[in-house]
Design a protein around this motif. Structure first.
Motif, PDB file in Angstrom:
ATOM      1  N   VAL A   1       0.837  -1.204   0.000  1.00 49.43           N
ATOM      2  CA  VAL A   1       0.000   0.000   0.000  1.00 49.43           C
ATOM      3  C   VAL A   1       0.871   1.254   0.000  1.00 49.43           C
ATOM      4  CG1 VAL A   1      -1.561   1.390   1.414  1.00 49.43           C
ATOM      5  CG2 VAL A   1      -2.037  -1.021   1.075  1.00 49.43           C
ATOM      6  N   GLY A   2       0.539   2.180  -0.905  1.00 54.68           N
ATOM      7  CA  GLY A   2       1.257   3.449  -0.956  1.00 54.68           C
ATOM      8  C   GLY A   2       2.599   3.398  -1.648  1.00 54.68           C
ATOM      9  N   LYS A   3       2.975   2.224  -2.168  1.00 57.61           N
ATOM     10  CA  LYS A   3       4.272   2.080  -2.826  1.00 57.61           C
ATOM     11  C   LYS A   3       4.096   2.003  -4.342  1.00 57.61           C
ATOM     12  CE  LYS A   3       6.252  -0.498   1.066  1.00 57.61           C
ATOM     13  NZ  LYS A   3       6.898  -1.775   1.489  1.00 57.61           N
ATOM     14  N   GLN A   4       5.016   2.638  -5.042  1.00 59.45           N
ATOM     15  CA  GLN A   4       4.995   2.519  -6.495  1.00 59.45           C
ATOM     16  C   GLN A   4       5.319   1.083  -6.895  1.00 59.45           C
ATOM     17  OE1 GLN A   4       8.276   3.978  -8.948  1.00 59.45           O
ATOM     18  NE2 GLN A   4       6.816   5.069 -10.244  1.00 59.45           N
ATOM     19  N   THR A   5       4.569   0.539  -7.816  1.00 59.82           N
ATOM     20  CA  THR A   5       4.811  -0.834  -8.247  1.00 59.82           C
ATOM     21  C   THR A   5       6.121  -0.930  -9.007  1.00 59.82           C
ATOM     22  OG1 THR A   5       2.458  -1.349  -8.327  1.00 59.82           O
ATOM     23  CG2 THR A   5       3.920  -2.733  -9.660  1.00 59.82           C
ATOM     24  N   ARG A   6       6.996  -1.797  -8.514  1.00 58.47           N
ATOM     25  CA  ARG A   6       8.326  -1.983  -9.094  1.00 58.47           C
ATOM     26  C   ARG A   6       8.614  -3.476  -9.199  1.00 58.47           C
ATOM     27  NH1 ARG A   6      11.033   3.144  -8.381  1.00 58.47           N
ATOM     28  NH2 ARG A   6      12.854   2.191  -9.365  1.00 58.47           N
ATOM     29  N   PRO A   7       9.457  -3.873 -10.146  1.00 58.32           N
ATOM     30  CA  PRO A   7       9.793  -5.290 -10.305  1.00 58.32           C
ATOM     31  C   PRO A   7      10.397  -5.944  -9.071  1.00 58.32           C
ATOM     32  CG  PRO A   7      10.418  -4.074 -12.264  1.00 58.32           C
ATOM     33  CD  PRO A   7      10.002  -3.049 -11.244  1.00 58.32           C
ATOM     34  N   ARG A   8      11.039  -5.183  -8.203  1.00 58.29           N
ATOM     35  CA  ARG A   8      11.645  -5.781  -7.008  1.00 58.29           C
ATOM     36  C   ARG A   8      10.601  -6.428  -6.101  1.00 58.29           C
ATOM     37  NH1 ARG A   8      13.052  -0.127  -6.044  1.00 58.29           N
ATOM     38  NH2 ARG A   8      11.469   0.878  -4.720  1.00 58.29           N
ATOM     39  N   MET A   9       9.343  -6.026  -6.252  1.00 62.74           N
ATOM     40  CA  MET A   9       8.266  -6.648  -5.473  1.00 62.74           C
ATOM     41  C   MET A   9       8.114  -8.130  -5.794  1.00 62.74           C
ATOM     42  SD  MET A   9       5.268  -3.768  -5.678  1.00 62.74           S
ATOM     43  CE  MET A   9       5.427  -2.161  -4.894  1.00 62.74           C
ATOM     44  N   LEU A  10       8.592  -8.546  -6.942  1.00 61.91           N
ATOM     45  CA  LEU A  10       8.423  -9.935  -7.370  1.00 61.91           C
ATOM     46  C   LEU A  10       9.238 -10.905  -6.523  1.00 61.91           C
ATOM     47  CD1 LEU A  10       8.348  -9.454 -11.245  1.00 61.91           C
ATOM     48  CD2 LEU A  10       6.431  -9.829  -9.676  1.00 61.91           C
ATOM     49  N   HIS A  11      10.232 -10.415  -5.815  1.00 59.01           N
ATOM     50  CA  HIS A  11      10.966 -11.300  -4.915  1.00 59.01           C
ATOM     51  C   HIS A  11      10.047 -11.776  -3.784  1.00 59.01           C
ATOM     52  CE1 HIS A  11      14.816 -10.731  -6.878  1.00 59.01           C
ATOM     53  NE2 HIS A  11      14.559  -9.442  -6.930  1.00 59.01           N
ATOM     54  N   SER A  12       9.162 -10.887  -3.331  1.00 63.54           N
ATOM     55  CA  SER A  12       8.178 -11.293  -2.319  1.00 63.54           C
ATOM     56  C   SER A  12       7.192 -12.291  -2.906  1.00 63.54           C
ATOM     57  CB  SER A  12       7.423 -10.063  -1.798  1.00 63.54           C
ATOM     58  OG  SER A  12       8.288  -9.159  -1.153  1.00 63.54           O
ATOM     59  N   THR A  13       6.811 -12.087  -4.158  1.00 65.37           N
ATOM     60  CA  THR A  13       5.888 -13.005  -4.834  1.00 65.37           C
ATOM     61  C   THR A  13       6.491 -14.402  -4.927  1.00 65.37           C
ATOM     62  OG1 THR A  13       5.063 -11.154  -6.168  1.00 65.37           O
ATOM     63  CG2 THR A  13       4.513 -13.377  -6.910  1.00 65.37           C
TER      64      THR A  13
END
Length: 254
Positions: free
Chosen positions: A212-224
């Motif tokens: 929430v409140g964060k710009q979507t970035r590819p680094r989020m995919l590590h959590s995925t």
């Protein structure tokens, strides 16, 4: 950092000053297109950043272009066929229909989709699909009709019967960061083969939960990928490796 590919992002919708940093976060990105202008923008970005793999198409959640506009788009794609990894994003307007905001009839959208599928077959390219729930059955009918083997259902949502159809046809799906908080997506990951799975952000679409409140970035995919590892009860390194292989082989992004 482990290797990762964002298999579905609208990179052309980010600001120029953000793109270099975004590109640095992953090994490669498949940047899908909304229309002809979007296609041209993605191609220009790919010429600047070799890790960007553009896909050319027309997003279905909008008014259908005129016959002349479609002809112009198809002609342009033909001239740039060697510079695209796929035809996409294409599909059907599930959300426009749900909101009762369709301008044209659904039959017209299906007709346009079929024309793009025929183009993909002609050019021997994979297809990147926006098709969820009941719409995905219609899309599967078209893919089977035209003997399409390489189909990627991005951010897939659907019933178990539909998942079985995708598995039977060996179609791929991709998972977004909403896996961390959406039970529906967690159940899909639980029941779908890992060797047909990829990951994506669909950026700049924003997410809830821890994002929430964060710009979507590819680094989020590590959590995925970490969440996939837990759901599948597999070693994290093994999940990274297989998802990377799936993505690299599907889009040939070496």
């Amino acid at each position: 950092m482990r290797k990762i590919i964002d298999t579905h992002i609208h990179l052309d919708r980010y600001k120029d000053r953000e793109i270099s940093e975004i590109v640095s976060e992953v090994d490669a990105l498949v940047s899908v297109s909304m229309n002809l202008e979007s296609c041209k923008r993605n191609l220009s970005l790919a010429k600047i950043h070799p890790s960007i793999r553009p896909a050319f198409g027309w997003h279905p959640e909008q008014e259908i272009p005129s016959d002349d506009q479609l002809a112009q788009l198809f002609s342009w794609i033909h001239t740039k066929k060697d510079e695209t990894v796929a035809i996409g994003e294409i599909g059907l307007p599930y959300y426009l229909r749900k909101k009762n905001k369709l301008v044209q009839s659904y039959a017209q959208y299906i007709e346009v989709l079929e024309s793009f599928i025929k183009l993909a077959v002609q050019l021997d390219k994979p297809v990147v699909l926006h098709a969820v729930y009941d719409d995905a059955h219609i899309v599967c009918d078209l893919l089977e009709k035209h003997t399409v083997k390489n189909a990627h259902f991005h951010w897939f949502k659907g019933e178990k019967k539909l998942l079985e159809r995708l598995k039977t046809n060996r179609y791929h799906i991709s998972v977004t960061p909403d896996l961390l908080y959406e039970e529906e997506i967690q159940e899909i990951v639980q029941g779908f083969p890992l060797d047909l799975m990829m990951v994506e952000t669909d950026g700049p679409w924003s997410f809830k939960g821890p994002f929430v409140g964060k710009q979507t970035r590819p680094r989020m995919l590590h959590s995925t990928i970490g969440e996939i590892s837990q759901i599948k009860e597999m070693e994290l390194d093994d999940v990274y490796k297989l998802i990377y292989i799936n993505s690299n082989d599907f889009y040939i992004v070496k």
